[in-house]
Design a protein around this motif. Structure first.
Motif, PDB file in Angstrom:
ATOM      1  N   GLU A 136      15.236  23.943  -2.602  1.00  0.00           N
ATOM      2  CA  GLU A 136      13.897  23.350  -2.624  1.00  0.00           C
ATOM      3  C   GLU A 136      13.591  22.745  -1.255  1.00  0.00           C
ATOM      4  O   GLU A 136      14.472  22.229  -0.569  1.00  0.00           O
ATOM      5  CB  GLU A 136      13.815  22.252  -3.700  1.00  0.00           C
ATOM      6  CG  GLU A 136      14.088  22.747  -5.115  1.00  0.00           C
ATOM      7  CD  GLU A 136      13.004  23.675  -5.633  1.00  0.00           C
ATOM      8  OE1 GLU A 136      11.844  23.549  -5.159  1.00  0.00           O
ATOM      9  OE2 GLU A 136      13.307  24.520  -6.490  1.00  0.00           O
ATOM     10  N   TYR A 137      12.314  22.811  -0.889  1.00  0.00           N
ATOM     11  CA  TYR A 137      11.889  22.175   0.356  1.00  0.00           C
ATOM     12  C   TYR A 137      11.918  20.652   0.204  1.00  0.00           C
ATOM     13  O   TYR A 137      11.661  20.124  -0.883  1.00  0.00           O
ATOM     14  CB  TYR A 137      10.473  22.613   0.719  1.00  0.00           C
ATOM     15  CG  TYR A 137      10.381  24.035   1.224  1.00  0.00           C
ATOM     16  CD1 TYR A 137      10.933  24.390   2.456  1.00  0.00           C
ATOM     17  CD2 TYR A 137       9.737  25.018   0.481  1.00  0.00           C
ATOM     18  CE1 TYR A 137      10.848  25.694   2.922  1.00  0.00           C
ATOM     19  CE2 TYR A 137       9.642  26.322   0.941  1.00  0.00           C
ATOM     20  CZ  TYR A 137      10.205  26.651   2.163  1.00  0.00           C
ATOM     21  OH  TYR A 137      10.120  27.939   2.624  1.00  0.00           O
ATOM     22  N   PRO A 138      12.186  19.933   1.286  1.00  0.00           N
ATOM     23  CA  PRO A 138      12.145  18.465   1.212  1.00  0.00           C
ATOM     24  C   PRO A 138      10.709  17.979   1.046  1.00  0.00           C
ATOM     25  O   PRO A 138       9.765  18.619   1.533  1.00  0.00           O
ATOM     26  CB  PRO A 138      12.717  18.032   2.560  1.00  0.00           C
ATOM     27  CG  PRO A 138      12.403  19.168   3.486  1.00  0.00           C
ATOM     28  CD  PRO A 138      12.533  20.411   2.635  1.00  0.00           C
ATOM     29  N   ILE A 139      10.547  16.869   0.357  1.00  0.00           N
ATOM     30  CA  ILE A 139       9.232  16.243   0.197  1.00  0.00           C
ATOM     31  C   ILE A 139       9.284  14.894   0.900  1.00  0.00           C
ATOM     32  O   ILE A 139       9.930  13.958   0.419  1.00  0.00           O
ATOM     33  CB  ILE A 139       8.856  16.075  -1.288  1.00  0.00           C
ATOM     34  CG1 ILE A 139       8.782  17.450  -1.957  1.00  0.00           C
ATOM     35  CG2 ILE A 139       7.525  15.338  -1.423  1.00  0.00           C
ATOM     36  CD1 ILE A 139       8.417  17.406  -3.428  1.00  0.00           C
ATOM     37  N   PRO A 140       8.661  14.778   2.057  1.00  0.00           N
ATOM     38  CA  PRO A 140       8.739  13.542   2.831  1.00  0.00           C
ATOM     39  C   PRO A 140       8.165  12.345   2.065  1.00  0.00           C
ATOM     40  O   PRO A 140       7.259  12.495   1.242  1.00  0.00           O
ATOM     41  CB  PRO A 140       7.901  13.841   4.070  1.00  0.00           C
ATOM     42  CG  PRO A 140       7.821  15.326   4.141  1.00  0.00           C
ATOM     43  CD  PRO A 140       7.861  15.810   2.731  1.00  0.00           C
ATOM     44  N   GLN A 141       8.700  11.193   2.382  1.00  0.00           N
ATOM     45  CA  GLN A 141       8.181   9.943   1.837  1.00  0.00           C
ATOM     46  C   GLN A 141       7.288   9.233   2.845  1.00  0.00           C
ATOM     47  O   GLN A 141       6.769   8.155   2.554  1.00  0.00           O
ATOM     48  CB  GLN A 141       9.355   9.027   1.446  1.00  0.00           C
ATOM     49  CG  GLN A 141      10.296   9.632   0.416  1.00  0.00           C
ATOM     50  CD  GLN A 141       9.578  10.063  -0.852  1.00  0.00           C
ATOM     51  OE1 GLN A 141       8.899   9.258  -1.488  1.00  0.00           O
ATOM     52  NE2 GLN A 141       9.704  11.348  -1.202  1.00  0.00           N
ATOM     53  N   ILE A 142       7.129   9.839   4.000  1.00  0.00           N
ATOM     54  CA  ILE A 142       6.348   9.191   5.071  1.00  0.00           C
ATOM     55  C   ILE A 142       5.209  10.101   5.520  1.00  0.00           C
ATOM     56  O   ILE A 142       5.225  11.314   5.321  1.00  0.00           O
ATOM     57  CB  ILE A 142       7.241   8.822   6.266  1.00  0.00           C
ATOM     58  CG1 ILE A 142       7.903  10.097   6.878  1.00  0.00           C
ATOM     59  CG2 ILE A 142       8.332   7.846   5.853  1.00  0.00           C
ATOM     60  CD1 ILE A 142       7.310  10.551   8.163  1.00  0.00           C
ATOM     61  N   ASP A 143       4.214   9.478   6.142  1.00  0.00           N
ATOM     62  CA  ASP A 143       3.156  10.200   6.845  1.00  0.00           C
ATOM     63  C   ASP A 143       3.461  10.149   8.332  1.00  0.00           C
ATOM     64  O   ASP A 143       3.718   9.062   8.891  1.00  0.00           O
ATOM     65  CB  ASP A 143       1.793   9.547   6.611  1.00  0.00           C
ATOM     66  CG  ASP A 143       1.173   9.910   5.276  1.00  0.00           C
ATOM     67  OD1 ASP A 143       1.568  10.930   4.697  1.00  0.00           O
ATOM     68  OD2 ASP A 143       0.287   9.157   4.823  1.00  0.00           O
ATOM     69  N   ALA A 144       3.446  11.293   9.001  1.00  0.00           N
ATOM     70  CA  ALA A 144       3.555  11.285  10.460  1.00  0.00           C
ATOM     71  C   ALA A 144       2.435  10.424  11.032  1.00  0.00           C
ATOM     72  O   ALA A 144       1.371  10.258  10.414  1.00  0.00           O
ATOM     73  CB  ALA A 144       3.450  12.706  11.002  1.00  0.00           C
ATOM     74  N   VAL A 145       2.657   9.875  12.198  1.00  0.00           N
ATOM     75  CA  VAL A 145       1.657   8.991  12.808  1.00  0.00           C
ATOM     76  C   VAL A 145       0.310   9.692  12.953  1.00  0.00           C
ATOM     77  O   VAL A 145      -0.746   9.099  12.703  1.00  0.00           O
ATOM     78  CB  VAL A 145       2.158   8.473  14.174  1.00  0.00           C
ATOM     79  CG1 VAL A 145       1.029   7.832  14.969  1.00  0.00           C
ATOM     80  CG2 VAL A 145       3.281   7.458  13.958  1.00  0.00           C
TER      81      VAL A 145
END
Length: 579
Positions: A136-145
């Motif tokens: 599975e692809y990772p699901i980030p917990q952050i928004d890039a700047v």
């Protein structure tokens, strides 16, 4: 300097491990010293285990605003019905109900699929097994700047656009989900690695352009499109697809736009920036994205604080107004006061086609026609730039870009990206889909194994400074330097079944006028200059012109581009035929 390790429990490091470590350095440890060194390693092991047991820390400045949650998405990659050009990776629709300003109000934006969007899978253009070792692809917990800044300015984030495998192709056939097609001629490259970004924006461009020229709409062929995109550029990956797609792509000065929350190749050359249908939109989006974020080590003392970011649109409009008041904003005088240096070596790169050269020659004539001071300038070192770029980046490509090893500089290290060891299985997948990545593994190992690897790298770094200096010197006499972007008109996608040589051949030479400015950090804009005939069919595709400016002088580029377009937009130089 003293080194202190925590006291340890039962030994975990064996004498055999110690001997193997010593052997890797061709060292033999005296038998009576083994226990001492083993004890020290055991202490290190316990210390590392303690750190491993600590909870991970996420900088709160990267956490999504709770008002934008929850988020949903739809995977469109490879969906021919909903995504006919294979431009989209994941589609969503995210807005901030209380933005800080309204500069992007109602504008739709997509980001390259190496940019973190909290709650939306991140692919890096590759397969999940090659990105994380999982299915599975990772699901980030952050928004890039850059994502946070788009939302804070009222933009509508529509999702992520397909990109090439590990951002390593100047063409658009290597994405794990299949080729990304050119909106002007399906089956042809739209350039890479920000391929989906270029095509989703170009689809909007094509709709407007077709209406302007009285051509019937082709919405079903184009699919959903956006107003703007945020791409990535390590050797030309914003500018090259912008050129092939007939849009505007800006690689701003290195460190001007923060890269926090984006998959890196090599920090030294990492850039992110705007891709748009118009020059004004490019200036607008750049103003939103620029400014120190307090996290990205790519930023320098020259990077402005957010409060001091230039209003590129406002400054451009003020400059136009001044020219208008002087009666100069005309096709005969808009360029007065601008100094344009035509880079001689840029028009002599290997593989530059007659079609592209003709378009760029006409663009140079346009600068003269609008009143700019146009002169040829020779920078012999320009032709050495790609070699310098290669030697200075190859040693780090595997560890930084293909294995996501954290650098010794404080910054967000993308902990969810954990590629497995390169092995036979990975080789077979990459050899089929993007041999360039295989080549990078081999290149990096070859460069690092040289007996004089460190000396060669140090010399290359010095040559980067020399290259920067010669461009800086030329730019004391000129506001911008001019080169072609793409050396050839876009080509057909190769077949996956072709051998490596045939798959890689169309990409050879694609970065000969772009990668230099990734290592020197100079800002560079790709803009549409005209149309060229494809070499392997009856069609026409856009050709791009590159304008390069002084570091942190993006405004001179915007001024020169705007003055040139008073004589007509590049895509309006059309002979009445597309195929």
């Amino acid at each position: 300097m003293s080194v202190v390790f925590l006291s340890t429990g039962p030994p975990t490091v064996s004498a055999e491990q110690l001997r193997a470590i010593a052997k890797s350095y061709d060292v033999v440890v005296d038998a009576h010293e083994e226990e001492h060194y083993r004890h020290l390693l055991n202490g290190l092991d316990a210390t590392s285990q303690l750190v491993e047991a600590l909870p991970a820390y996420t900088d709160p400045r990267l956490l999504p605003d709770s008002s934008t949650l929850p988020r949903t998405y739809e995977r469109l990659a490879g969906n021919a019905e909903k995504n006919p050009l294979n431009t989209w990776s994941h589609r969503t629709s995210i807005t901030d109900p209380k933005p800080l300003d309204k500069r992007l109000e109602g504008r739709t934006i997509v980001v390259k699929d190496n940019v973190s969007i909290a709650g939306v899978p991140l692919t890096g253009g590759t397969f999940p097994e090659l990105l994380t070792g999982k299915t599975e692809y990772p699901i980030p917990q952050i928004d890039a700047v850059v994502v946070k800044r788009v939302l804070e300015s009222g933009g509508v984030l529509k999702g992520s656009a397909n990109c090439e495998h590990f951002s390593m192709s100047p063409l658009s056939f290597t994405s794990a989900s299949g080729p990304v097609h050119n909106v002007w001629l399906k089956g042809y490259t739209t350039g890479g690695s920000s391929s989906g970004c270029a095509a989703t924006v170009a689809a909007t461009q094509a709709r407007t352009w077709r209406k302007k020229h009285g051509l019937p709409p082709n919405d079903e062929e184009l699919g959903e499109s956006v107003d703007m995109a945020i791409g990535g550029d390590q050797g030309g990956s914003i500018r090259i697809p912008a050129a092939y797609a007939g849009i505007y792509g800006f690689k701003a000065t290195h460190g001007l736009v923060p890269y926090s929350g984006i998959i890196s190749l090599v920090p030294f050359i990492d850039h992110t920036g705007p891709m748009t249908t118009t020059l004004v939109d490019n200036a607008l989006l750049l103003s939103v994205l620029v400014g120190y974020d307090g996290m990205d080590p790519r930023c320098t003392p020259e990077t402005p604080l957010r409060a001091n970011v230039p209003d590129y649109c406002g400054l451009l409009e003020a400059w136009k107004a001044e020219k208008e008041s002087n009666g100069e904003w005309t096709p005969q005088a808009a360029g007065r006061g601008l100094r344009v240096g035509v880079l001689k070596e840029g028009l002599e790169v290997v593989g530059l086609s007659d079609e592209v050269k003709a378009v760029i020659s006409a663009a140079i004539a346009r600068f003269k026609a609008v009143g700019a001071d146009v002169q040829e300038v020779s920078i012999p070192m320009h032709v050495l730039g790609p070699s310098i770029w290669t030697v200075v980046t190859r040693p780090f490509i595997t560890s930084n870009g293909l294995q996501n090893r954290a650098t010794p500089f404080l910054g967000y290290a993308m902990p969810d990206i954990t590629p497995p060891v390169f092995d036979q299985k990975a080789y077979e997948v990459l050899n089929k889909h993007n041999p360039a990545v295989v080549n990078m593994f081999f290149n990096s190992a070859f460069m690092n194994a040289k007996p004089d690897a460190n000396q060669q790298l140090a010399k290359a770094m010095g040559l980067v400074q020399q290259l920067r200096d010669v461009y800086d010197e030329a730019l004391t006499d000129f506001d911008v330097l001019l080169t072609p972007v793409n050396p050839r008109v876009g080509s057909k996608h190769p077949e996956y079944a072709m051998d490596v040589e045939k798959k890689m051949e169309p990409a050879i030479g694609a970065t000969l006028n772009t990668c230099q400015f990734n290592v020197t950090g100079h800002p560079a804009l790709s803009m549409p200059a005209g149309w060229g005939k494809v070499s392997d069919g009856p069609g026409m595709l856009p050709v791009g012109m590159q304008l390069v400016g002084k570091r942190f002088d993006e405004m001179s580029i915007f001024k020169a581009a705007a003055a040139w377009e008073v004589g007509g937009k590049g895509l309006d130089r059309w002979n009445g035929q597309l195929n």
